[in-house]
Scaffold this motif. Structure first.
Motif, mmCIF file in Angstrom:
data_model
loop_
_atom_site.group_PDB
_atom_site.id
_atom_site.type_symbol
_atom_site.label_atom_id
_atom_site.label_comp_id
_atom_site.label_asym_id
_atom_site.label_seq_id
_atom_site.Cartn_x
_atom_site.Cartn_y
_atom_site.Cartn_z
ATOM 1 N N GLY A 214 0.832 -1.211 0.000
ATOM 2 C CA GLY A 214 0.000 0.000 0.000
ATOM 3 C C GLY A 214 0.859 1.250 0.000
ATOM 4 O O GLY A 214 0.609 2.197 -0.769
ATOM 5 N N ILE A 215 1.903 1.256 0.842
ATOM 6 C CA ILE A 215 2.788 2.429 0.917
ATOM 7 C C ILE A 215 3.509 2.616 -0.418
ATOM 8 O O ILE A 215 3.617 3.732 -0.926
ATOM 9 C CB ILE A 215 3.806 2.276 2.081
ATOM 10 C CG1 ILE A 215 3.057 2.326 3.424
ATOM 11 C CG2 ILE A 215 4.850 3.381 2.040
ATOM 12 C CD1 ILE A 215 3.911 2.070 4.629
ATOM 13 N N ALA A 216 3.974 1.480 -0.991
ATOM 14 C CA ALA A 216 4.671 1.573 -2.288
ATOM 15 C C ALA A 216 3.729 2.146 -3.348
ATOM 16 O O ALA A 216 4.126 3.000 -4.147
ATOM 17 C CB ALA A 216 5.175 0.196 -2.699
ATOM 18 N N ALA A 217 2.448 1.688 -3.313
ATOM 19 C CA ALA A 217 1.471 2.177 -4.311
ATOM 20 C C ALA A 217 1.250 3.677 -4.136
ATOM 21 O O ALA A 217 1.214 4.427 -5.115
ATOM 22 C CB ALA A 217 0.162 1.416 -4.150
ATOM 23 N N GLY A 221 2.169 6.710 -6.663
ATOM 24 C CA GLY A 221 1.098 7.575 -7.129
ATOM 25 C C GLY A 221 -0.076 6.871 -7.769
ATOM 26 O O GLY A 221 -0.978 7.517 -8.283
ATOM 27 N N TYR A 222 -0.088 5.530 -7.795
ATOM 28 C CA TYR A 222 -1.255 4.890 -8.394
ATOM 29 C C TYR A 222 -2.179 4.262 -7.359
ATOM 30 O O TYR A 222 -3.175 3.645 -7.688
ATOM 31 C CB TYR A 222 -0.862 3.879 -9.482
ATOM 32 C CG TYR A 222 0.030 2.763 -9.024
ATOM 33 C CD1 TYR A 222 -0.500 1.667 -8.358
ATOM 34 C CD2 TYR A 222 1.399 2.800 -9.246
ATOM 35 C CE1 TYR A 222 0.318 0.642 -7.933
ATOM 36 C CE2 TYR A 222 2.227 1.789 -8.819
ATOM 37 C CZ TYR A 222 1.682 0.696 -8.171
ATOM 38 O OH TYR A 222 2.485 -0.308 -7.743
ATOM 39 N N GLY A 223 -1.847 4.411 -6.083
ATOM 40 C CA GLY A 223 -2.706 3.845 -5.046
ATOM 41 C C GLY A 223 -3.768 4.846 -4.633
ATOM 42 O O GLY A 223 -3.883 5.930 -5.216
ATOM 43 N N GLU A 224 -4.527 4.441 -3.615
ATOM 44 C CA GLU A 224 -5.512 5.390 -3.098
ATOM 45 C C GLU A 224 -4.797 6.420 -2.239
ATOM 46 O O GLU A 224 -3.610 6.286 -1.931
ATOM 47 C CB GLU A 224 -6.540 4.637 -2.268
ATOM 48 C CG GLU A 224 -7.474 3.819 -3.142
ATOM 49 C CD GLU A 224 -8.365 2.923 -2.321
ATOM 50 O OE1 GLU A 224 -8.570 3.220 -1.142
ATOM 51 O OE2 GLU A 224 -8.833 1.921 -2.879
ATOM 52 N N ASP A 225 -5.548 7.431 -1.801
ATOM 53 C CA ASP A 225 -4.911 8.511 -1.037
ATOM 54 C C ASP A 225 -4.597 8.118 0.393
ATOM 55 O O ASP A 225 -3.895 8.821 1.098
ATOM 56 C CB ASP A 225 -5.837 9.737 -0.981
ATOM 57 C CG ASP A 225 -5.991 10.317 -2.346
ATOM 58 O OD1 ASP A 225 -5.469 9.683 -3.266
ATOM 59 O OD2 ASP A 225 -6.613 11.372 -2.472
#
Ligand code: ADP
Length: 483
Positions: A214-217, A221-225
């Motif tokens: 999750g942190i990597a995403a 910049g492609y993960g949720e906020d």
């Protein structure tokens, strides 16, 4: 290189340590148990063997004593006893030596020492009535020396001694067999435990991998906020903290962007004015000298403004650095205030504002003179600038102290600050009335500089204002600098 790095990473991983821990917790007791059981098996089996042989030997010794085996030699009775001795040696894989009261070997089942003299310590002790049992654990045999005496004889005369030695090899063979089985069980259990431990840990540690992904995403910049892993209360807590930090970083990023755009805008405004002024004067080649002078004066004012903004920005940047950059010295605050007010007196006179200083006691404090001067100057200058212009305005500056802090109050009879603006006045470039502030030469950076300087000194600032009546700034700064 890559392989050894990955191996090191695995060794350092929580997964590996937990597997190791589970393995130790599960295997250690069974190992201790099996070693304990095998050792106690040996001593227990030997002691059973000893008591078995002792009781049989006693029976045999009694029979020898009550018969005439040792006196008459070959007769029916003695051949029965002989058979019993042979049986004993066959069953227990041993050797029996019968010694008569002359210490001479009467019978040796191995026929090696027949008629020889045996004057060993054990034999002598047994002739005194002692049963001697010795277990040689290294060579795996039991040695026994027992006296031969007639139980019916009142004097218990010892007519001979019986020496028995039996092998315990079969006990050792049994023990080795048990050890083999125990080792197989421990290895099988170990493998099964590691297998299940890996399965369970992979499942249990999944949420940690989720957090990391999750942190990597988010980083890419492609993960949720925000991060959300609700599997354990610990992961919920980590996510909450992470999201809080993320929020703070976003606010910082926004304010940095806003600051940059504000700076660009503020620096551009005087330049635009100068360009307009220069263009208009250029478009009027026949303009009178006075007009030129007026325009040049306006351009000079804009240059001064630009310089002031740049100077204020530089002061602010300096204040943004760590408190370690404070140049602390012991300063007479009363004198410092007098100097500041003296310097500002001409502006106050121009505005027709009365400037009063009230010192309740002499104060010396450990402060950065330049930065604290900047802070106080901004407060008093604002009090003069945002005052009434009917000639009735006043600014009261007072200084007091206790054993810990000095207190500075800057009170004015000015225009006041609307309540909704009170929370914003320390923001960079914030002005209640932009055009009014610009008119009187404000940059919107003064209070930001003041607040930063006070906070660097571990002090505090408070504002109280009533619209149309006036504003009071209360400042508290420690007398001794706290690093
Ligand atoms: P500026 O350079 O515009 O004075 P400051 O950061 O010093 O910027 O102040 C921010 C704003 O707070 C000012 O523009 C003004 O509107 C308001 N303000 C500050 N001090 C006073 C005061 N003593 N009385 C009324 N308004 C004030």
């Amino acid at each position: 290189m890559q392989k050894s790095k990955r191996f090191l990473q695995f060794i350092k991983s929580l997964k590996f340590r937990l597997i190791l821990l589970i393995l130790i917790i599960a295997i250690a007791p069974s190992l201790i148990l099996s070693v304990g059981i095998l050792n106690s098996y040996e001593s227990r089996a030997v002691s059973i063997r000893e008591s078995e042989i002792l009781s049989q030997a006693k029976i045999l010794a009694n029979q020898i004593a009550t018969s005439e085996y040792m006196s008459l030699g070959n007769n029916l009775e003695s051949s029965t006893i002989q058979a019993q001795i042979d049986m004993l040696t066959t069953i227990y894989d041993g050797r029996v030596i019968v010694v008569d009261n002359n210490f001479r070997v009467y019978h040796d089942t191995y026929n090696l020492d027949d008629h020889k003299m045996i004057i060993a310590e054990e034999v002598i002790r047994s002739f005194k009535g002692e049963d001697i049992i010795h277990y040689d654990s290294e060579n795996h045999y039991i040695e026994m020396t027992i006296p031969i005496s007639d139980p019916n004889d009142k004097n218990s005369t010892i007519i001979g001694v019986m020496l028995i030695s039996v092998s315990t090899d079969n006990i050792m063979i049994n023990q080795a067999y048990l050890r083999q089985i125990a080792t197989i069980i421990v290895v099988v259990v170990g493998i099964a435990i590691v297998f299940f431990a890996i399965l369970i840990l992979l499942y249990l540690l999944k949420p940690l991998a989720k957090i990391s992904d999750g942190i990597a995403a988010i980083k890419d910049g492609y993960g949720e906020d925000c991060l959300q892993v609700n599997d354990y209360s610990e992961t919920i807590q980590i996510c909450e903290r992470f999201n809080q930090m993320l929020g703070r970083m976003k606010i910082m990023d926004d304010s940095r962007q806003e600051f940059v755009s504000n700076v660009s805008h503020e620096l551009k405004t005087p330049l635009t004015s100068m360009k307009v002024l220069a263009d208009s004067i250029n478009s009027m080649p026949d303009a009178p000298k006075e007009l030129y002078q007026e325009f040049m004066e306006d351009i000079t004012n804009e240059i001064e403004r630009e310089t002031k903004i740049i100077n204020d920005l530089l002061s602010l940047v300096k204040m943004d650095k760590s408190a370690a950059d404070l140049n602390v010295s012991t300063v007479n605050v009363n004198e410092l205030l007098e100097q500041i007010l003296k310097r500002l007196q001409p502006i106050a006179d121009k505005q027709k504002v009365e400037l009063v200083l009230e010192s309740f006691r002499p104060v010396t404090a450990e402060v950065d003179e330049v930065k604290i001067t900047l802070a106080i100057t901004n407060l008093v200058e604002n009090a003069i600038k945002y005052n009434r212009n009917d000639g009735e305005g006043w600014v009261h500056v007072s200084l007091n102290a206790d054993h810990q802090y000095f207190y500075l109050k800057v009170e004015d009879s000015g225009i006041g600050i609307p309540e909704e603006s009170l929370d914003h006045i320390y923001e960079r470039f914030y002005r209640v009335d932009k055009s009014h502030s610009r008119e009187i030469g404000g940059t919107g950076l003064g209070l930001a500089i003041t607040r930063n300087s006070i906070l660097m000194h571990r002090g505090a600032i408070k504002v109280h204002s009533v619209l149309g009546e006036g504003t009071t700034f209360d400042v508290r700064i420690p007398l001794n600098y706290i690093a």
